[in-house]
Design an enzyme around this catalytic site. Structure first.
Site, PDB file in Angstrom:
ATOM      1  N   GLY A 199      41.624  38.461  40.583  1.00 31.75           N
ATOM      2  CA  GLY A 199      42.344  37.851  41.696  1.00 31.75           C
ATOM      3  C   GLY A 199      42.014  36.384  41.910  1.00 31.75           C
ATOM      4  O   GLY A 199      42.882  35.609  42.268  1.00 31.75           O
ATOM      5  N   PHE A 200      40.765  36.019  41.652  1.00 30.01           N
ATOM      6  CA  PHE A 200      40.362  34.642  41.951  1.00 30.01           C
ATOM      7  C   PHE A 200      39.362  34.127  40.919  1.00 30.01           C
ATOM      8  O   PHE A 200      38.574  34.903  40.372  1.00 30.01           O
ATOM      9  CB  PHE A 200      39.708  34.576  43.341  1.00 30.01           C
ATOM     10  CG  PHE A 200      40.615  35.064  44.428  1.00 30.01           C
ATOM     11  CD1 PHE A 200      41.571  34.222  44.990  1.00 30.01           C
ATOM     12  CD2 PHE A 200      40.555  36.381  44.860  1.00 30.01           C
ATOM     13  CE1 PHE A 200      42.433  34.687  45.970  1.00 30.01           C
ATOM     14  CE2 PHE A 200      41.414  36.855  45.842  1.00 30.01           C
ATOM     15  CZ  PHE A 200      42.363  36.002  46.402  1.00 30.01           C
ATOM     16  N   GLY A 201      39.419  32.820  40.705  1.00 30.69           N
ATOM     17  CA  GLY A 201      38.392  32.179  39.886  1.00 30.69           C
ATOM     18  C   GLY A 201      37.161  31.913  40.745  1.00 30.69           C
ATOM     19  O   GLY A 201      37.194  32.054  41.972  1.00 30.69           O
TER      20      GLY A 201
ATOM     21  N   ASP B 149      35.952  38.546  31.127  1.00 31.80           N
ATOM     22  CA  ASP B 149      36.697  37.690  32.049  1.00 31.80           C
ATOM     23  C   ASP B 149      36.052  37.697  33.429  1.00 31.80           C
ATOM     24  O   ASP B 149      36.056  38.716  34.113  1.00 31.80           O
ATOM     25  CB  ASP B 149      38.148  38.188  32.131  1.00 31.80           C
ATOM     26  CG  ASP B 149      39.049  37.200  32.855  1.00 31.80           C
ATOM     27  OD1 ASP B 149      38.562  36.162  33.315  1.00 31.80           O
ATOM     28  OD2 ASP B 149      40.255  37.493  32.947  1.00 31.80           O
TER      29      ASP B 149
ATOM     30  N   MET C 216      49.401  36.599  38.298  1.00 31.78           N
ATOM     31  CA  MET C 216      49.067  37.437  39.465  1.00 31.78           C
ATOM     32  C   MET C 216      50.290  37.598  40.355  1.00 31.78           C
ATOM     33  O   MET C 216      51.069  36.652  40.519  1.00 31.78           O
ATOM     34  CB  MET C 216      47.948  36.779  40.263  1.00 31.78           C
ATOM     35  CG  MET C 216      46.693  36.521  39.443  1.00 31.78           C
ATOM     36  SD  MET C 216      45.368  35.907  40.478  1.00 31.78           S
ATOM     37  CE  MET C 216      44.129  35.541  39.235  1.00 31.78           C
TER      38      MET C 216
ATOM     39  N   MET D 287      48.039  40.504  35.763  1.00 32.21           N
ATOM     40  CA  MET D 287      47.472  41.242  36.900  1.00 32.21           C
ATOM     41  C   MET D 287      48.633  41.548  37.830  1.00 32.21           C
ATOM     42  O   MET D 287      48.762  40.998  38.932  1.00 32.21           O
ATOM     43  CB  MET D 287      46.393  40.380  37.577  1.00 32.21           C
ATOM     44  CG  MET D 287      45.110  40.342  36.763  1.00 32.21           C
ATOM     45  SD  MET D 287      44.045  38.959  37.189  1.00 32.21           S
ATOM     46  CE  MET D 287      44.774  37.697  36.155  1.00 32.21           C
TER      47      MET D 287
ATOM     48  N   HIS E 123      47.112  37.238  30.620  1.00 36.33           N
ATOM     49  CA  HIS E 123      46.458  38.327  31.347  1.00 36.33           C
ATOM     50  C   HIS E 123      47.329  38.699  32.543  1.00 36.33           C
ATOM     51  O   HIS E 123      47.408  37.947  33.512  1.00 36.33           O
ATOM     52  CB  HIS E 123      45.065  37.826  31.783  1.00 36.33           C
ATOM     53  CG  HIS E 123      44.274  38.803  32.594  1.00 36.33           C
ATOM     54  ND1 HIS E 123      43.127  38.441  33.260  1.00 36.33           N
ATOM     55  CD2 HIS E 123      44.442  40.135  32.846  1.00 36.33           C
ATOM     56  CE1 HIS E 123      42.634  39.495  33.886  1.00 36.33           C
ATOM     57  NE2 HIS E 123      43.424  40.527  33.653  1.00 36.33           N
TER      58      HIS E 123
ATOM     59  N   HIS F 219      43.789  30.914  28.160  1.00 31.10           N
ATOM     60  CA  HIS F 219      43.960  32.136  28.955  1.00 31.10           C
ATOM     61  C   HIS F 219      44.817  31.837  30.184  1.00 31.10           C
ATOM     62  O   HIS F 219      44.529  30.917  30.945  1.00 31.10           O
ATOM     63  CB  HIS F 219      42.570  32.622  29.369  1.00 31.10           C
ATOM     64  CG  HIS F 219      42.520  33.929  30.083  1.00 31.10           C
ATOM     65  ND1 HIS F 219      42.509  35.148  29.426  1.00 31.10           N
ATOM     66  CD2 HIS F 219      42.459  34.227  31.398  1.00 31.10           C
ATOM     67  CE1 HIS F 219      42.443  36.123  30.309  1.00 31.10           C
ATOM     68  NE2 HIS F 219      42.412  35.589  31.524  1.00 31.10           N
TER      69      HIS F 219
ATOM     70  N   SER G 180      36.147  28.349  36.032  1.00 34.26           N
ATOM     71  CA  SER G 180      35.450  27.306  36.794  1.00 34.26           C
ATOM     72  C   SER G 180      34.363  26.621  35.972  1.00 34.26           C
ATOM     73  O   SER G 180      34.120  25.428  36.172  1.00 34.26           O
ATOM     74  CB  SER G 180      34.895  27.872  38.105  1.00 34.26           C
ATOM     75  OG  SER G 180      34.338  29.130  37.901  1.00 34.26           O
TER      76      SER G 180
ATOM     77  N   SER H 143      40.358  29.569  31.234  1.00 35.01           N
ATOM     78  CA  SER H 143      41.438  30.034  32.110  1.00 35.01           C
ATOM     79  C   SER H 143      42.007  28.840  32.856  1.00 35.01           C
ATOM     80  O   SER H 143      41.293  28.184  33.624  1.00 35.01           O
ATOM     81  CB  SER H 143      40.900  31.051  33.114  1.00 35.01           C
ATOM     82  OG  SER H 143      41.849  31.190  34.159  1.00 35.01           O
TER      83      SER H 143
ATOM     84  N   GLY I  79      33.251  34.820  35.814  1.00 39.43           N
ATOM     85  CA  GLY I  79      31.869  34.389  36.014  1.00 39.43           C
ATOM     86  C   GLY I  79      31.129  34.001  34.745  1.00 39.43           C
ATOM     87  O   GLY I  79      29.897  33.989  34.722  1.00 39.43           O
TER      88      GLY I  79
ATOM     89  N   MET J 202      36.518  43.177  32.787  1.00 30.64           N
ATOM     90  CA  MET J 202      36.436  42.250  33.918  1.00 30.64           C
ATOM     91  C   MET J 202      34.997  42.226  34.438  1.00 30.64           C
ATOM     92  O   MET J 202      34.418  43.264  34.745  1.00 30.64           O
ATOM     93  CB  MET J 202      37.370  42.689  35.052  1.00 30.64           C
ATOM     94  CG  MET J 202      38.857  42.637  34.749  1.00 30.64           C
ATOM     95  SD  MET J 202      39.497  41.023  34.253  1.00 30.64           S
ATOM     96  CE  MET J 202      39.052  39.978  35.652  1.00 30.64           C
TER      97      MET J 202
ATOM     98  N   ASP K 202      46.420  33.396  33.596  1.00 33.55           N
ATOM     99  CA  ASP K 202      46.269  34.487  34.565  1.00 33.55           C
ATOM    100  C   ASP K 202      47.522  34.649  35.412  1.00 33.55           C
ATOM    101  O   ASP K 202      47.819  33.807  36.267  1.00 33.55           O
ATOM    102  CB  ASP K 202      45.065  34.199  35.468  1.00 33.55           C
ATOM    103  CG  ASP K 202      43.741  34.430  34.754  1.00 33.55           C
ATOM    104  OD1 ASP K 202      43.568  35.523  34.189  1.00 33.55           O
ATOM    105  OD2 ASP K 202      42.903  33.510  34.748  1.00 33.55           O
TER     106      ASP K 202
HETATM  107  C1  DX5 Z   1      40.219  36.453  37.577  1.00 27.90           C
HETATM  108  C2  DX5 Z   1      40.846  35.877  36.333  1.00 27.90           C
HETATM  109  C3  DX5 Z   1      39.929  35.039  35.523  1.00 27.90           C
HETATM  110  C4  DX5 Z   1      39.371  33.860  36.230  1.00 27.90           C
HETATM  111  C5  DX5 Z   1      38.068  33.488  35.637  1.00 27.90           C
HETATM  112  O1  DX5 Z   1      41.112  37.328  38.157  1.00 27.90           O
HETATM  113  O2  DX5 Z   1      41.335  36.908  35.504  1.00 27.90           O
HETATM  114  O3  DX5 Z   1      40.519  34.684  34.287  1.00 27.90           O
HETATM  115  O4  DX5 Z   1      40.202  32.753  36.218  1.00 27.90           O
HETATM  116  O5  DX5 Z   1      37.561  32.446  36.383  1.00 27.90           O
HETATM  117  P1  DX5 Z   1      36.013  32.138  36.476  1.00 27.90           P
HETATM  118  O6  DX5 Z   1      35.561  31.788  35.096  1.00 27.90           O
HETATM  119  O7  DX5 Z   1      35.956  31.005  37.420  1.00 27.90           O
HETATM  120  O8  DX5 Z   1      35.339  33.385  36.979  1.00 27.90           O
HETATM  121 ZN    ZN Z   2      41.986  36.487  33.386  1.00 25.25          ZN
END
Ligand code: DX5
Ligand code: ZN
Length: 233
Positions: free
Chosen positions: A146-148, A177, A41, A72, A70, A37, A200, A12, A179, A141, A39
Site C-alpha cells: 500500500g505504501f512506500g 518488496d 494500487m 495490488m 505489481h 518496478h 525509498s 519502485s 523496506g 512482501m 506499483d
Molecule cells: C508497497 C510496494 C513497494 C514499495 C516499496 O506496497 O509494493 O514496491 O514501493 O517501497 P519501499 O522500498 O520504500 O518499502
Molecule cells: Zn511493489
C-alpha cells in the site's frame, strides 16, 4: 535457458517524482538498475491509489530494461490484457486478491507475459506451492502492501528461506518488496532472494535530485550484498 538467479535491483517508481517519470527512469537506469518496478494500487485491495494502464503505457516508453508490474488490485482478471498491452514484461498478482489465482496466473501467461505471484506478510509461503508451476516469479512482501517507506518485517526472512526450499530447481525468481535497503538486502539475499525491490532507499525522499545528492543508492544495495551468496534450494 537456465534462470538468471544473479542479483537484480528493481527500484519502485512509487517513490519517484510522479511529474517526471521520464527523467527518474533515466536516472535509475543510468545508476544500473536491472528492472523497473511499477506499483499499481486500486484504493480497494490496498488503501492507496496509483497508476492505471494508460500511465503504464506512457512510462513504458522510457524503460530500456524490464517493466515489472505489481498489481495490488482486486479483481485482477478484467485488467490483465490492458496491462499486457501497456507493455509490462512481468505481471504480478496477489494470492489474496481473489479466489481464483490459478486462473489469473494462466491468464497472465496466455498474454505471453511472465507471471508473478505476490504474497502478503500474513500469508504462509506454503499456500503458493500448488501454483508454483504457473509462476515465473514469487514476490514475498516484507511490508504490508500500500505504501512506500515502511519498516521491513524481519520474520519474512524465514518465509523466504522456506519458499526457496519449496521452489527447488524450478525456474522461478524470488522477489522481495518492502523496506529493502543496504542493511536488510543481504539478509533476504542470503535466504534465497534474487530480485530486490527498493523504493525509498533508491529515491531518498521523492526525486531523482535526492538520488543525486545521496550518490549511487542502487550501487550501495548491490555492494551490501557483494559477499553474500544467494541461497540455493
Ligand atoms: C508497497 C510496494 C513497494 C514499495 C516499496 O506496497 O509494493 O514496491 O514501493 O517501497 P519501499 O522500498 O520504500 O518499502
Ligand atoms: Zn511493489
Amino acid at each position: 535457458m537456465p534462470l538468471d538467479r544473479t542479483l537484480k535491483i528493481a527500484p519502485s517508481i512509487l517513490s519517484a517524482d510522479f511529474a517526471d517519470f521520464g527523467r527518474e527512469i533515466e536516472a535509475i537506469e543510468s545508476e544500473g538498475c536491472d528492472w523497473v518496478h511499477v506499483d499499481v494500487m486500486d484504493g480497494h485491495f490496498v488503501p492507496n491509489l496509483t497508476f492505471g494502464p494508460p500511465l503504464c503505457k506512457a512510462i513504458r516508453k522510457h524503460i530500456n530494461t524490464v517493466m515489472d508490474v505489481h498489481l495490488m488490485i482486486a479483481p485482477v482478471d478484467p485488467y490483465i490484457e490492458a496491462f499486457a498491452d501497456a507493455g509490462a514484461d512481468i505481471i504480478t498478482a496477489h494470492l489474496e486478491a481473489g479466489p481464483h489465482t490459478h486462473r489469473t496466473l494462466q491468464a497472465i501467461r496466455a498474454t505471453g507475459k511472465k507471471a508473478g505471484l505476490a504474497l502478503n506478510p500474513g500469508t504462509p509461503v506454503e499456500a503458493a506451492q500448488p501454483l508454483l508451476d504457473l509462476c515465473d516469479l514469487v514476490c514475498v512482501m516484507t511490508v504490508n502492501p500500500g505504501f512506500g517507506g515502511q519498516k521491513f518485517i524481519h520474520c519474512q526472512i524465514e518465509q523466504v528461506r522456506r519458499l526457496r526450499a519449496l521452489i527447488g530447481d524450478r525456474p522461478i525468481h524470488i522477489e522481495i518488496d518492502g523496506g529493502v535497503d543496504p542493511e536488510t538486502a543481504p539478509l533476504v539475499v542470503e535466504a534465497g532472494a534474487d530480485v530486490l525491490v527498493a523504493g525509498s532507499a533508491v529515491f531518498r525522499g521523492g526525486s531523482v535530485e535526492n538520488a543525486e545528492i545521496y550518490g549511487n543508492n542502487i550501487g550501495a544495495i548491490r555492494r551490501a550484498c557483494e559477499n553474500v551468496t544467494i541461497q540455493a534450494a
